[in-house]
Each structure stands twice: as C-alpha cells, then as structure tokens.
Scaffold this active site. Sequence first.
Site, PDB file in Angstrom:
ATOM      1  N   HIS A 109      29.252  29.901  34.768  1.00  0.00           N
ATOM      2  CA  HIS A 109      28.007  30.665  34.647  1.00  0.00           C
ATOM      3  C   HIS A 109      28.164  31.549  33.410  1.00  0.00           C
ATOM      4  O   HIS A 109      29.278  32.008  33.116  1.00  0.00           O
ATOM      5  CB  HIS A 109      27.784  31.630  35.814  1.00  0.00           C
ATOM      6  CG  HIS A 109      27.690  31.013  37.175  1.00  0.00           C
ATOM      7  ND1 HIS A 109      28.784  30.777  37.953  1.00  0.00           N
ATOM      8  CD2 HIS A 109      26.612  30.629  37.911  1.00  0.00           C
ATOM      9  CE1 HIS A 109      28.397  30.264  39.111  1.00  0.00           C
ATOM     10  NE2 HIS A 109      27.092  30.160  39.106  1.00  0.00           N
ATOM     11  N   ASP A 112      30.267  34.538  34.003  1.00  0.00           N
ATOM     12  CA  ASP A 112      31.699  34.302  34.281  1.00  0.00           C
ATOM     13  C   ASP A 112      32.518  34.459  33.005  1.00  0.00           C
ATOM     14  O   ASP A 112      33.662  34.913  33.055  1.00  0.00           O
ATOM     15  CB  ASP A 112      31.963  32.869  34.774  1.00  0.00           C
ATOM     16  CG  ASP A 112      31.217  32.512  36.033  1.00  0.00           C
ATOM     17  OD1 ASP A 112      30.879  33.418  36.800  1.00  0.00           O
ATOM     18  OD2 ASP A 112      30.989  31.297  36.250  1.00  0.00           O
TER      19      ASP A 112
HETATM   20  C1  XLS Z   1      26.865  28.854  45.370  1.00  0.00           C
HETATM   21  C2  XLS Z   1      26.753  27.745  44.429  1.00  0.00           C
HETATM   22  C3  XLS Z   1      27.094  28.085  42.987  1.00  0.00           C
HETATM   23  C4  XLS Z   1      26.614  26.989  42.090  1.00  0.00           C
HETATM   24  C5  XLS Z   1      26.469  27.409  40.658  1.00  0.00           C
HETATM   25  O1  XLS Z   1      26.773  28.690  46.573  1.00  0.00           O
HETATM   26  O2  XLS Z   1      27.520  26.677  44.866  1.00  0.00           O
HETATM   27  O3  XLS Z   1      28.451  28.322  42.847  1.00  0.00           O
HETATM   28  O4  XLS Z   1      27.440  25.874  42.142  1.00  0.00           O
HETATM   29  O5  XLS Z   1      25.589  28.447  40.510  1.00  0.00           O
END
Ligand code: XLS
Length: 446
Positions: A109, A112
């Site tokens: 993200h 991140d």
């Molecule tokens: C959360 C989601 C997230 C997505 C990306 O539950 O899995 O991690 O994979 O935003």
Amino acid sequence: MNRTVFIGDHEFFPGIGRIEYEGPESDNPLSFKAYDPERVIAGKTMEQHLRFAVCYWHTFCADGNDPFGPGTRAHPWHLGEDGMANARAKLDAAFEFFTKLNVPYYCFHDRDIAPEGDTVAESEANLSSLVSLAKERQQATGMKLLWGTANVFSHPRYMNGAATNPDFAVVAHAGAQVKAALDATVALGGQNYVFWGGREGYACLLNTDTRMELDHLATFLSMARDYGRSIGFEGTFLIEPKPMEPMYHQYDVDAQTVIGFLRHYGLDGDFKLNIEANHATLAGHSSAHDLQMAADAGLLGSIDANRGNAQNGWDTDQFPMDMYDCVQNMLVVLAAGGLGSGGFNFDAKIRRESTDLEDLFLGHIGGMDAYARALIIADRIIGDGRLESFRASRYTSFRQGQGRRFAAGELSLAELRDIAANNPDPVRTSGKQEWVENLLNDFMFS
Ligand code: XLS
Ligand code: NI
Ligand code: NI
C-alpha cells in the site's frame, strides 16, 4: 537473475542466508522442502506457476499489536522519530528479506512504504521519493512488483468510506491517493493494481443511501481505470472481495457479488478479482468456491494466499498451511489455466506470540512449501483424469437429445413439462461425494 543477498550497508536479518531448496529429507527449518523454483510441472517452472509475492504491510509494518495490546516485536528498521528515515531503512530490510527468501514479487500500500505527510503534496513527495529508491532496489535485485494499492481505510478521514463516503471532500482525498498510488505502480512496473474496499460499505442502513454509494464506487473505479490507462498502465485492475471487517457490511461481499457489480457497471473488461482465502471463508464460502466463481466468469486475477481460523469469525490472516484447502485451490487455478498476470501474495501475518525475526521467514517458507506441494498434487490429480471424467459424466444427459436442446436454449417450459410427463421417473444417479473425497486423499497421501 542478478540478486545480491543484502542491500544497503546494514544487514537486518543476520545469520539468515539465501533460503534454498533442500528437499524433503532436509531437517533445516530455513530451507524449502517442496518449493524448487526451477522444477517443471505441466510445462512451467514452479516459480512461473506460483508467482509468489511478499506483502509489505504484515511483514514489515505490523508488529503484533491487536485491539487488546501493543506490538510484541521490535523492528530493527524502526530507527527513531524520522518517518522518512524509517521508511528508507524498512525498504532496505524488505529487499533483504525478499532476496533471501527468493520470491520474485512483492506488494504494497502507498502508506506501507512512505509516511503520510501534512498535505496531499507532501504525501505525494514522500511516496515518490521512496518509489525512486524502490526502483533502484528492483533493478539491483531483479525483484518485481505484483501489485500496488492505496490505503484508503486507515486514516480517520475515511471512517465513513473512501469512494463511497457521503462527503465529496473525502472522495476527493481518496482520488488523490489512488492517483499517486497508480503513478507509483506504473513507475515500478507493477503488473496489477488492487482495490480492497476496506471501508466501502456501511455500519447502519438507516443513515445510508446504498444506491448512491454504489454508483459512486463505480464512477470512482472508472476514473481510476481511465487515469491508469492514460499513464500507460497495461496491467489488470483487481477488486478484492470481503464481506465485513472493518465495516459491518462491505459492498464487495464475495466473488459473485463483485462479478455482478463489474458487469452491471461495464467494468469487467479492465477489472478482475483478487481472491483472499480468509475473506471467502468470512463470507461463508470455501476459498475454492470463490476462486471457481471468478474462474467461471473469466475474471480470476490473483490470490491473497492465507487462511482463517475455523473456530472464530475474524480475518486472522494466517499463513496457508491447510493442505486440503491448498490442493482444492490449486485444482481450480490449474484448470483455469493459471493466474495470468496475478500471483500468490501472502497476505498473511505471523502470530502475535511469534517474536523472532526468523519467524517471518518460517511463515513464508511454510506457505510456499504448502502451495508447491499443492501444485504437485493437483497436477497429478488432473493428469490421472478420473476426477474430471467423473465430473463430466454427471452431465452426459445435456450432450444429447432433449437435454442438448435445453442447454442450447431451444426448449420452452411447456416442452419441459411434456418431456417430464411422457418419460419414466428419473433414475437416481449417485453424486459419489465419498468416492471423490477419497480420491483427493489418496493423491494427497501417496
Ligand atoms: C485486508 C485486505 C488488505 C488487502 C489490500 O483485509 O486483505 O490487506 O489485501 O488492501
Ligand atoms: Ni485478510
Ligand atoms: Ni488481502
């Protein structure tokens, strides 16, 4: 491929070298027992089939905190109060980890890899500075970006949603973030771009105009698609279904819901699905079910490989270790002809009680070996052919006579009635679930 073992001037995972395939006889926990990247199965190497990715958020950002207590792991890449210095150290740690684990892909993200700034422009500058560094690291290591995404769910401004927020000012902020995340994804050669609708849903129907919010979501996704294509993004846009958590109700409930949405708004030419195992189970399905629904629609894009805990209803994001599920998932993926530009992204975290840095490697090694084994087993089941031919045999009546005419849409309801009235009662044909399940176990344990 040119891969160095560690990046920058500091080693964050000392004492751990490159994880190699050592085979089933090895007793070295830091080795692959089944994942042999070069091994060819059904015409492709394991690396090409599985396209493993490490996720940035669970691996380098999460520290074990939960709603009841703080983190339990100290991150050596957390240097102090300077967010940008921390982000650069985290990037070095991440590329050292990727390289040592020998995975080809990673995912992130925006937040991140770079901290949010005080203004939109500052956030964009932070991100683009880290993207330049990541690009250098990719070139030095051969690592590739499976997908990028924007975190439009953590900041308090998104508490009522991002694209589906009732306040246009928030929707605009989500737009700014997705634009910058698309720029980052394109700059890094990302092969896909993901939308997980974290807070795209509602907490209370009484105060929500769901019809307007869904229209807004489609408008927003269309804008993102148009912008992505205009800056040269040729990859796949992916929607990641999830029924709940954090919202009481999220619009992208499950694969079939998202497929209906994409088709309704004419987005199915650019968007596919990223199926997360634990999200499918939260929706009351098996992960194989959601994969199959996506595959049937021609919209199987990628996988967030993990598992939930059968004893509770949370998104526990555990590493995929349950071979029964992994094999059934691989059967769907192989029958669909693979994941195309997608891959197996470990959207999985080690447990709060797992406090050694080494545990990050052990979790991924276990997940990679589980899917490598699943690949071998699923390929043998398909090669054997009995399962597929039994499945096909159950539908023989639609390949001939009136059944064939029905399948071609050539019969009316009145004709169905006459066929039923003029023929003997149907013979009962066993579905043989016990036999097909036995067969699966025979292949898993022989
Ligand atoms: C959360 C989601 C997230 C997505 C990306 O539950 O899995 O991690 O994979 O935003
Ligand atoms: Ni999850
Ligand atoms: Ni996910």
